[in-house]
Write a protein that holds these residues in place. Structure first.
Motif, mmCIF file in Angstrom:
data_model
loop_
_atom_site.group_PDB
_atom_site.id
_atom_site.type_symbol
_atom_site.label_atom_id
_atom_site.label_comp_id
_atom_site.label_asym_id
_atom_site.label_seq_id
_atom_site.Cartn_x
_atom_site.Cartn_y
_atom_site.Cartn_z
ATOM 1 N N GLY A 50 -6.690 7.875 1.260
ATOM 2 C CA GLY A 50 -6.987 6.697 2.067
ATOM 3 C C GLY A 50 -7.390 5.509 1.217
ATOM 4 O O GLY A 50 -7.081 4.366 1.552
ATOM 5 N N VAL A 51 -8.066 5.766 0.108
ATOM 6 C CA VAL A 51 -8.441 4.697 -0.814
ATOM 7 C C VAL A 51 -7.184 4.121 -1.453
ATOM 8 O O VAL A 51 -6.990 2.901 -1.491
ATOM 9 C CB VAL A 51 -9.428 5.205 -1.894
ATOM 10 N N LEU A 52 -6.303 4.994 -1.938
ATOM 11 C CA LEU A 52 -5.065 4.539 -2.576
ATOM 12 C C LEU A 52 -4.177 3.785 -1.587
ATOM 13 O O LEU A 52 -3.633 2.725 -1.906
ATOM 14 C CB LEU A 52 -4.316 5.735 -3.170
ATOM 15 N N SER A 53 -4.060 4.333 -0.374
ATOM 16 C CA SER A 53 -3.255 3.664 0.663
ATOM 17 C C SER A 53 -3.844 2.304 1.005
ATOM 18 O O SER A 53 -3.108 1.322 1.162
ATOM 19 C CB SER A 53 -3.189 4.528 1.931
ATOM 20 N N SER A 54 -5.156 2.244 1.118
ATOM 21 C CA SER A 54 -5.823 0.981 1.441
ATOM 22 C C SER A 54 -5.640 -0.045 0.339
ATOM 23 O O SER A 54 -5.455 -1.242 0.618
ATOM 24 C CB SER A 54 -7.316 1.212 1.692
ATOM 25 N N MET A 55 -5.683 0.398 -0.909
ATOM 26 C CA MET A 55 -5.453 -0.524 -2.021
ATOM 27 C C MET A 55 -4.073 -1.160 -1.922
ATOM 28 O O MET A 55 -3.924 -2.371 -2.074
ATOM 29 C CB MET A 55 -5.575 0.204 -3.365
ATOM 30 N N LEU A 107 7.480 -5.329 1.861
ATOM 31 C CA LEU A 107 6.974 -5.390 0.497
ATOM 32 C C LEU A 107 6.886 -3.981 -0.078
ATOM 33 O O LEU A 107 6.973 -3.001 0.657
ATOM 34 C CB LEU A 107 5.579 -6.025 0.483
ATOM 35 N N ARG A 108 6.696 -3.916 -1.396
ATOM 36 C CA ARG A 108 6.451 -2.621 -2.037
ATOM 37 C C ARG A 108 5.206 -2.744 -2.888
ATOM 38 O O ARG A 108 4.820 -3.845 -3.301
ATOM 39 C CB ARG A 108 7.644 -2.164 -2.869
ATOM 40 N N SER A 109 4.580 -1.600 -3.141
ATOM 41 C CA SER A 109 3.351 -1.587 -3.912
ATOM 42 C C SER A 109 3.252 -0.289 -4.695
ATOM 43 O O SER A 109 3.927 0.695 -4.379
ATOM 44 C CB SER A 109 2.141 -1.738 -2.984
ATOM 45 N N GLU A 110 2.406 -0.309 -5.699
ATOM 46 C CA GLU A 110 2.121 0.896 -6.472
ATOM 47 C C GLU A 110 0.692 0.813 -6.981
ATOM 48 O O GLU A 110 0.124 -0.274 -7.077
ATOM 49 C CB GLU A 110 3.082 1.043 -7.654
ATOM 50 N N VAL A 111 0.131 1.984 -7.281
ATOM 51 C CA VAL A 111 -1.176 2.057 -7.935
ATOM 52 C C VAL A 111 -0.992 2.823 -9.227
ATOM 53 O O VAL A 111 -0.370 3.894 -9.241
ATOM 54 C CB VAL A 111 -2.243 2.753 -7.058
ATOM 55 N N ARG A 112 -1.529 2.266 -10.296
ATOM 56 C CA ARG A 112 -1.498 2.915 -11.607
ATOM 57 C C ARG A 112 -2.918 3.036 -12.148
ATOM 58 O O ARG A 112 -3.776 2.195 -11.882
ATOM 59 C CB ARG A 112 -0.665 2.110 -12.604
#
Length: 133
Positions: A50-55, A107-112
């Motif tokens: 949920g944190v990653l999705s929210s980011m 849009l697209r997004s990613e977390v690294r």
């Protein structure tokens, strides 16, 4: 656009609860940062999905605001793929525009992680306000 007013309002909302930081924002790319702490972890000791999705949702929503000169959109669809577990350190969510119509933006997004490990990717569709230009 004056981001300071938007960020000041956001500090009192979910953005502030998560501990997000604006790293950069323009109409082509938004980057948000987060320092992982214990409250971001699930019972297995990894960053909660949920944190990653929210980011990613927040990064994409911020990009909509940047593209639309302050007008905000509402998420209508969010698709997330989790790829690698994150446990600590700095996370960076990046968002990029893909497609725009009169009333929607995709849009697209990613977390690294700070070492470049790709944690997750997502796409989202945002509904734009009727007066959006």
């Amino acid at each position: 656009m004056d981001w300071s007013e938007i960020i000041a309002r956001s500090e009192k909302s979910f953005w502030g609860l998560l501990g997000l930081r604006m790293l950069s924002a323009d109409s082509k790319l938004v980057e948000l940062g987060l320092t992982v702490n214990e409250s971001h972890l699930n019972s297995m000791g990894i960053v909660h999905g949920g944190v990653l999705s929210s980011m990613m949702d927040q990064a994409m929503g911020t990009l909509v605001t940047a593209i639309k000169n302050g007008s905000q959109g509402v998420t209508t669809h969010l698709n997330v793929n989790f790829l690698s577990a994150m446990r600590s350190g700095e996370l960076i969510a990046s968002a990029y525009p893909l497609h725009e119509t009169h009333r929607t933006m995709t849009l697209r997004s990613e977390v690294r992680g700070e070492d470049g490990t790709l944690a997750c990717i997502s796409t989202a569709t945002f509904r734009l306000p009727r007066d959006s230009k």
